[in-house]
Motif scaffolding. Structure first.
Motif, PDB file in Angstrom:
ATOM      1  N   GLN A 124      38.258 -23.332  -2.543  1.00 40.04           N
ATOM      2  CA  GLN A 124      38.628 -21.821  -2.261  1.00 40.04           C
ATOM      3  C   GLN A 124      37.987 -21.202  -1.301  1.00 40.04           C
ATOM      4  O   GLN A 124      37.472 -20.161  -1.129  1.00 40.04           O
ATOM      5  N   HIS A 125      37.471 -21.954  -0.289  1.00 37.88           N
ATOM      6  CA  HIS A 125      36.670 -21.805   0.786  1.00 37.88           C
ATOM      7  C   HIS A 125      37.137 -20.757   1.481  1.00 37.88           C
ATOM      8  O   HIS A 125      38.400 -20.603   1.726  1.00 37.88           O
ATOM      9  N   GLY A 126      36.357 -19.599   1.967  1.00 38.11           N
ATOM     10  CA  GLY A 126      36.686 -18.606   2.908  1.00 38.11           C
ATOM     11  C   GLY A 126      37.687 -17.648   1.823  1.00 38.11           C
ATOM     12  O   GLY A 126      37.012 -17.200   0.895  1.00 38.11           O
ATOM     13  N   ILE A 127      38.993 -17.569   2.208  1.00 40.50           N
ATOM     14  CA  ILE A 127      39.700 -16.633   1.500  1.00 40.50           C
ATOM     15  C   ILE A 127      40.961 -17.331   0.900  1.00 40.50           C
ATOM     16  O   ILE A 127      41.910 -16.924   0.353  1.00 40.50           O
ATOM     17  N   ASN A 128      40.844 -18.769   0.872  1.00 39.87           N
ATOM     18  CA  ASN A 128      41.866 -19.498   0.060  1.00 39.87           C
ATOM     19  C   ASN A 128      41.759 -19.583  -1.185  1.00 39.87           C
ATOM     20  O   ASN A 128      41.496 -20.622  -1.876  1.00 39.87           O
ATOM     21  N   TRP A 129      41.710 -18.290  -1.914  1.00 39.88           N
ATOM     22  CA  TRP A 129      41.744 -18.313  -3.556  1.00 39.88           C
ATOM     23  C   TRP A 129      42.933 -18.725  -4.176  1.00 39.88           C
ATOM     24  O   TRP A 129      43.763 -18.341  -3.780  1.00 39.88           O
ATOM     25  N   ASN A 130      42.468 -19.096  -5.416  1.00 41.75           N
ATOM     26  CA  ASN A 130      43.698 -19.542  -6.276  1.00 41.75           C
ATOM     27  C   ASN A 130      44.591 -18.448  -6.827  1.00 41.75           C
ATOM     28  O   ASN A 130      45.718 -18.713  -7.192  1.00 41.75           O
ATOM     29  N   ILE A 131      44.164 -16.994  -6.674  1.00 43.44           N
ATOM     30  CA  ILE A 131      45.000 -15.915  -7.172  1.00 43.44           C
ATOM     31  C   ILE A 131      46.251 -15.857  -6.406  1.00 43.44           C
ATOM     32  O   ILE A 131      47.216 -15.543  -6.776  1.00 43.44           O
ATOM     33  N   PHE A 132      46.137 -16.270  -4.920  1.00 42.16           N
ATOM     34  CA  PHE A 132      47.311 -16.470  -4.151  1.00 42.16           C
ATOM     35  C   PHE A 132      48.309 -17.501  -4.653  1.00 42.16           C
ATOM     36  O   PHE A 132      49.659 -17.447  -4.480  1.00 42.16           O
ATOM     37  N   TYR A 133      47.890 -18.366  -5.497  1.00 41.59           N
ATOM     38  CA  TYR A 133      48.860 -19.534  -5.779  1.00 41.59           C
ATOM     39  C   TYR A 133      49.147 -19.325  -7.364  1.00 41.59           C
ATOM     40  O   TYR A 133      50.358 -20.046  -7.763  1.00 41.59           O
ATOM     41  N   GLN A 134      48.451 -18.813  -7.961  1.00 41.13           N
ATOM     42  CA  GLN A 134      48.635 -18.749  -9.558  1.00 41.13           C
ATOM     43  C   GLN A 134      48.421 -17.289  -9.875  1.00 41.13           C
ATOM     44  O   GLN A 134      47.821 -16.942 -11.094  1.00 41.13           O
ATOM     45  N   PRO A 135      49.327 -16.262  -9.289  1.00 39.88           N
ATOM     46  CA  PRO A 135      49.205 -14.899  -9.858  1.00 39.88           C
ATOM     47  C   PRO A 135      49.516 -14.715 -11.458  1.00 39.88           C
ATOM     48  O   PRO A 135      48.852 -13.949 -11.932  1.00 39.88           O
ATOM     49  N   LEU A 136      50.550 -15.417 -11.823  1.00 37.19           N
ATOM     50  CA  LEU A 136      51.086 -15.214 -13.325  1.00 37.19           C
ATOM     51  C   LEU A 136      50.004 -15.686 -14.157  1.00 37.19           C
ATOM     52  O   LEU A 136      49.671 -15.176 -15.121  1.00 37.19           O
ATOM     53  N   GLY A 137      49.516 -16.864 -13.642  1.00 36.04           N
ATOM     54  CA  GLY A 137      48.630 -17.713 -14.630  1.00 36.04           C
ATOM     55  C   GLY A 137      46.993 -16.887 -14.693  1.00 36.04           C
ATOM     56  O   GLY A 137      46.733 -16.777 -15.712  1.00 36.04           O
ATOM     57  N   PHE A 138      46.938 -16.144 -13.669  1.00 38.72           N
ATOM     58  CA  PHE A 138      45.801 -15.217 -13.624  1.00 38.72           C
ATOM     59  C   PHE A 138      45.914 -14.203 -14.746  1.00 38.72           C
ATOM     60  O   PHE A 138      45.267 -13.833 -15.606  1.00 38.72           O
ATOM     61  N   TYR A 193      39.677 -18.185 -10.142  1.00 37.88           N
ATOM     62  CA  TYR A 193      40.787 -17.291  -9.572  1.00 37.88           C
ATOM     63  C   TYR A 193      40.552 -16.685  -8.253  1.00 37.88           C
ATOM     64  O   TYR A 193      41.332 -16.711  -7.373  1.00 37.88           O
ATOM     65  N   PHE A 194      39.261 -16.059  -8.238  1.00 36.10           N
ATOM     66  CA  PHE A 194      38.937 -15.182  -7.163  1.00 36.10           C
ATOM     67  C   PHE A 194      37.608 -15.844  -6.301  1.00 36.10           C
ATOM     68  O   PHE A 194      36.989 -15.219  -5.527  1.00 36.10           O
ATOM     69  N   GLY A 195      37.872 -17.117  -6.006  1.00 41.66           N
ATOM     70  CA  GLY A 195      36.910 -17.760  -5.091  1.00 41.66           C
ATOM     71  C   GLY A 195      35.462 -18.109  -5.538  1.00 41.66           C
ATOM     72  O   GLY A 195      34.512 -18.651  -4.660  1.00 41.66           O
ATOM     73  N   GLY A 196      34.961 -17.579  -6.642  1.00 40.58           N
ATOM     74  CA  GLY A 196      33.726 -17.772  -6.962  1.00 40.58           C
ATOM     75  C   GLY A 196      32.706 -17.225  -5.727  1.00 40.58           C
ATOM     76  O   GLY A 196      32.636 -15.904  -5.530  1.00 40.58           O
ATOM     77  N   TYR A 197      31.885 -18.040  -5.328  1.00 37.05           N
ATOM     78  CA  TYR A 197      30.875 -17.597  -4.173  1.00 37.05           C
ATOM     79  C   TYR A 197      31.439 -17.530  -2.954  1.00 37.05           C
ATOM     80  O   TYR A 197      30.742 -17.246  -2.162  1.00 37.05           O
ATOM     81  N   ASN A 198      32.685 -17.836  -2.700  1.00 35.97           N
ATOM     82  CA  ASN A 198      33.325 -17.710  -1.213  1.00 35.97           C
ATOM     83  C   ASN A 198      33.810 -16.280  -0.928  1.00 35.97           C
ATOM     84  O   ASN A 198      34.260 -15.448  -1.635  1.00 35.97           O
ATOM     85  N   TYR A 199      33.881 -15.919   0.106  1.00 36.75           N
ATOM     86  CA  TYR A 199      34.231 -14.853   0.813  1.00 36.75           C
ATOM     87  C   TYR A 199      34.632 -15.052   2.273  1.00 36.75           C
ATOM     88  O   TYR A 199      34.210 -16.102   2.850  1.00 36.75           O
ATOM     89  N   PRO A 200      35.670 -14.125   2.791  1.00 36.69           N
ATOM     90  CA  PRO A 200      35.916 -14.572   4.094  1.00 36.69           C
ATOM     91  C   PRO A 200      35.039 -14.256   5.097  1.00 36.69           C
ATOM     92  O   PRO A 200      34.211 -13.385   4.684  1.00 36.69           O
ATOM     93  N   GLY A 201      34.886 -14.862   6.216  1.00 29.58           N
ATOM     94  CA  GLY A 201      33.526 -14.984   7.143  1.00 29.58           C
ATOM     95  C   GLY A 201      32.370 -15.647   6.737  1.00 29.58           C
ATOM     96  O   GLY A 201      31.377 -15.346   7.131  1.00 29.58           O
ATOM     97  N   MET A 202      32.458 -16.483   5.689  1.00 34.89           N
ATOM     98  CA  MET A 202      31.094 -16.957   5.003  1.00 34.89           C
ATOM     99  C   MET A 202      30.541 -17.964   5.975  1.00 34.89           C
ATOM    100  O   MET A 202      29.280 -18.177   5.897  1.00 34.89           O
ATOM    101  N   ASP A 203      31.525 -18.756   6.580  1.00 35.03           N
ATOM    102  CA  ASP A 203      30.753 -19.803   7.734  1.00 35.03           C
ATOM    103  C   ASP A 203      29.919 -19.186   8.912  1.00 35.03           C
ATOM    104  O   ASP A 203      28.840 -19.521   9.044  1.00 35.03           O
ATOM    105  N   TRP A 204      30.395 -17.868   9.230  1.00 29.15           N
ATOM    106  CA  TRP A 204      29.743 -17.342  10.142  1.00 29.15           C
ATOM    107  C   TRP A 204      28.461 -16.851   9.639  1.00 29.15           C
ATOM    108  O   TRP A 204      27.438 -16.717  10.053  1.00 29.15           O
ATOM    109  N   VAL A 205      28.436 -16.334   8.574  1.00 29.94           N
ATOM    110  CA  VAL A 205      27.296 -15.564   7.797  1.00 29.94           C
ATOM    111  C   VAL A 205      26.310 -16.599   7.495  1.00 29.94           C
ATOM    112  O   VAL A 205      24.985 -16.603   7.805  1.00 29.94           O
ATOM    113  N   ASN A 206      26.495 -17.793   7.018  1.00 33.68           N
ATOM    114  CA  ASN A 206      25.871 -18.964   6.910  1.00 33.68           C
ATOM    115  C   ASN A 206      25.229 -19.353   8.012  1.00 33.68           C
ATOM    116  O   ASN A 206      23.983 -19.998   8.078  1.00 33.68           O
ATOM    117  N   GLU A 207      25.857 -19.543   9.234  1.00 29.78           N
ATOM    118  CA  GLU A 207      25.241 -19.687  10.358  1.00 29.78           C
ATOM    119  C   GLU A 207      24.160 -18.860  10.891  1.00 29.78           C
ATOM    120  O   GLU A 207      23.380 -19.238  11.397  1.00 29.78           O
TER     121      GLU A 207
END
Lengths: 345, 167
Positions: free
Chosen positions: A187-201, A261-275
């Protein structure tokens, strides 16, 4: 096994243990503050600035209260009940990935206690074990109301485990792994599972309310019918252990939902912040993000508690067996069809 | 190390299994049964069969919770209410148990234990490998057993359902 590995794991376990204890303790304060906010009053504000030391005061009170063990009860089991409830609620956090790997002194240190390849099932198992604490305690109290509460907890747990497991199966079909670490990495970045599994969530969320015995599903301790439910006979620290276990379970459920479902420790723009922040600070920022997500879920738990009234018992069973299970099965079928279509394209 | 660990866990398994039989209170029996199943989980972990271990953990412990409810609801909870059996029943029980032991020991002796089975891959018990084997090599037995489970489920629903004509 080398020494550095043992030290690293030991430190991580200690840190997570302390974090869960602190969050659980302050959840009790947050619950009362949020209740106050929702009911348009102040909430506890006497102990320390803004009531900051209220959890400490509550803890001390719990310790110094008299421990009463009913004479007609089975003493060993009476003590085992709350101990087991508290113990099992600590176990689950072992497989939660708290952040990306950190590089300390040339070693890649994983911010996860253990990455077993059946991590998700492990959490499922620990959750199902948790109800034994309530069951044993309620039975050992030798009290009708406690027993009723315990039986309710057990049957509720059995009923809601099924839709929970089914909603996890749909998630598995899209992630293709049971390891919590891999699920978080996908779920790197904003590729979170909630967008694929809303009903499951949604199904998972409702079931986790039921599994943690929170309102609107807190029938095991329904005070209007059962005095205090399974902990009617408990006093002092044993009562505190049950209460603490509930808040720890809430913390764990929030952590699991954030990770799955919500990406755990991932958040949008994390690559930039890590750099920018480097390979040591970066993962810890991710950990902070995960904890913020957990806080959001804990707030949701409390918000619901002070908004929605308690279900009736038959409504609870109807919701579990007649609505959630068919929905979860439909979710699996839809997920399967969609995955097949996307693979053919 | 691993051999002594195995003997320790095996001892625990047998110890708690005996406690299941010898405790007078049915609820205590059920609790010891939970511990016994937990030691099975430990055995599976030592065999590196993680999936089987965790499934054993979930399914059996969940199943025992149902048993727990049955014990609470269907049995009279007085201590010693189970111990009052006639001597004839006890004799029959002992004979049946001995027959089972003889059969088990005989079949174990017939097995050639001097030639232990060597696993080709150490990770056979991991989810991925288990799934691949189940859905390729053992597909037919897998599907047949799933049909068996499905029919058991339908049977249970049918038994639990109220007969509409009679009511």
């Amino acid at each position: 096994m080398e020494l550095a590995f043992i030290i690293e794991k030991f430190a991580l376990i200690l840190v997570i243990f302390v974090i869960s204890l602190t969050i659980a303790a302050y959840s009790t304060l947050a619950e009362r503050k949020i209740a106050g906010f929702l009911q348009d009053r102040v909430g506890p504000n006497r102990a320390g600035p803004g009531g900051m030391f209220q959890p400490l005061a509550d803890g001390l009170k719990m310790f110094f209260k008299e421990e009463i063990i009913p004479t007609e009860s089975s003493t060993a089991l009476f003590i085992l009940g709350p101990s087991l409830a508290l113990f099992t609620s600590f176990l689950g956090s072992a497989v939660i990935p708290w952040g990306q790997d950190v590089e300390i002194a040339g070693r890649m240190v994983s911010l996860q206690i253990t990455d077993i390849n059946v991590g998700m099932l492990y959490i499922f198992g620990v959750v199902s074990l948790g109800v034994y604490g309530i069951m044993i305690g309620g039975w050992a109290s030798n009290n009708k109301f406690s027993l009723m509460g315990a039986v309710r907890a057990a049957s509720q747990n059995i009923s809601y485990e099924i839709p929970m497991g089914l909603s996890i199966i749909a998630l598995l079909m899209s992630t293709n792994t049971l390891s919590m670490k891999e699920i978080a990495e996908q779920q790197h970045g904003i590729n979170w599972n909630i967008f694929y599994q809303p009903l499951g969530f949604l199904i998972f969320l409702v079931c986790s309310f039921a599994e943690t015995n929170r309102t609107p599903f807190d029938l095991p301790e329904c005070e209007t019918e059962l005095v205090g439910g399974y902990h009617t006979e408990y006093s002092g620290f044993k009562m505190g252990a049950y209460m603490f276990a509930e808040y720890l379970n809430m913390f764990l459920a929030s952590a699991v939902m954030s990770t799955l479902y919500f990406g755990g420790y991932n958040y949008p723009g994390m690559d930039w912040v890590n750099e920018m922040a480097g390979s040591v600070i970066g993962p810890f920022i991710g950990m902070g993000v995960l904890i913020l997500k957990i806080f959001a879920f804990i707030f949701l738990f409390m918000w619901v508690r002070w908004t929605v009234p308690r279900f009736r018992y038959d409504q609870l069973m109807n919701l579990g067996w007649k609505i959630l299970i068919p929905l979860a099965i439909a979710n699996i079928v839809i997920t399967g069809i969609v995955i097949t279509i996307f693979e053919k394209l | 190390m691993s051999i002594s660990l195995f003997y320790f866990v095996a001892f625990l398994t047998i110890f708690f299994a005996l406690l299941v039989i010898f405790s007078k209170n049915p609820v205590h029996s059920v609790l010891y049964l939970i511990v016994t199943f937990f030691t099975f989980t430990l055995h599976y972990i030592m065999l590196n069969a993680q999936f089987l271990a965790i499934v054993n953990f979930i399914v059996y412990m969940g199943a025992i919770m149902v048993l727990f409810l049955f014990v609470l609801m269907l049995l009279n909870l007085n201590e010693g209410s189970i111990g009052s059996k006639s001597n004839l029943l006890k004799m029959v029980g002992v004979i049946a148990g001995m027959c089972l032991i003889i059969t088990l020991v005989g079949s174990l002796r017939a097995l050639d234990t001097s030639d232990p089975l060597v696993l080709q891959t150490q990770d056979l018990g991991l989810v991925k490998n288990l799934g691949k084997v189940l859905f390729s090599k053992f597909l037919l037995p897998f599907e047949i057993s799933s049909i068996l489970l499905l029919s058991a489920m339908i049977g249970a629903v049918l038994l639990a359902k109220k007969d509409i004509k009679q009511v």
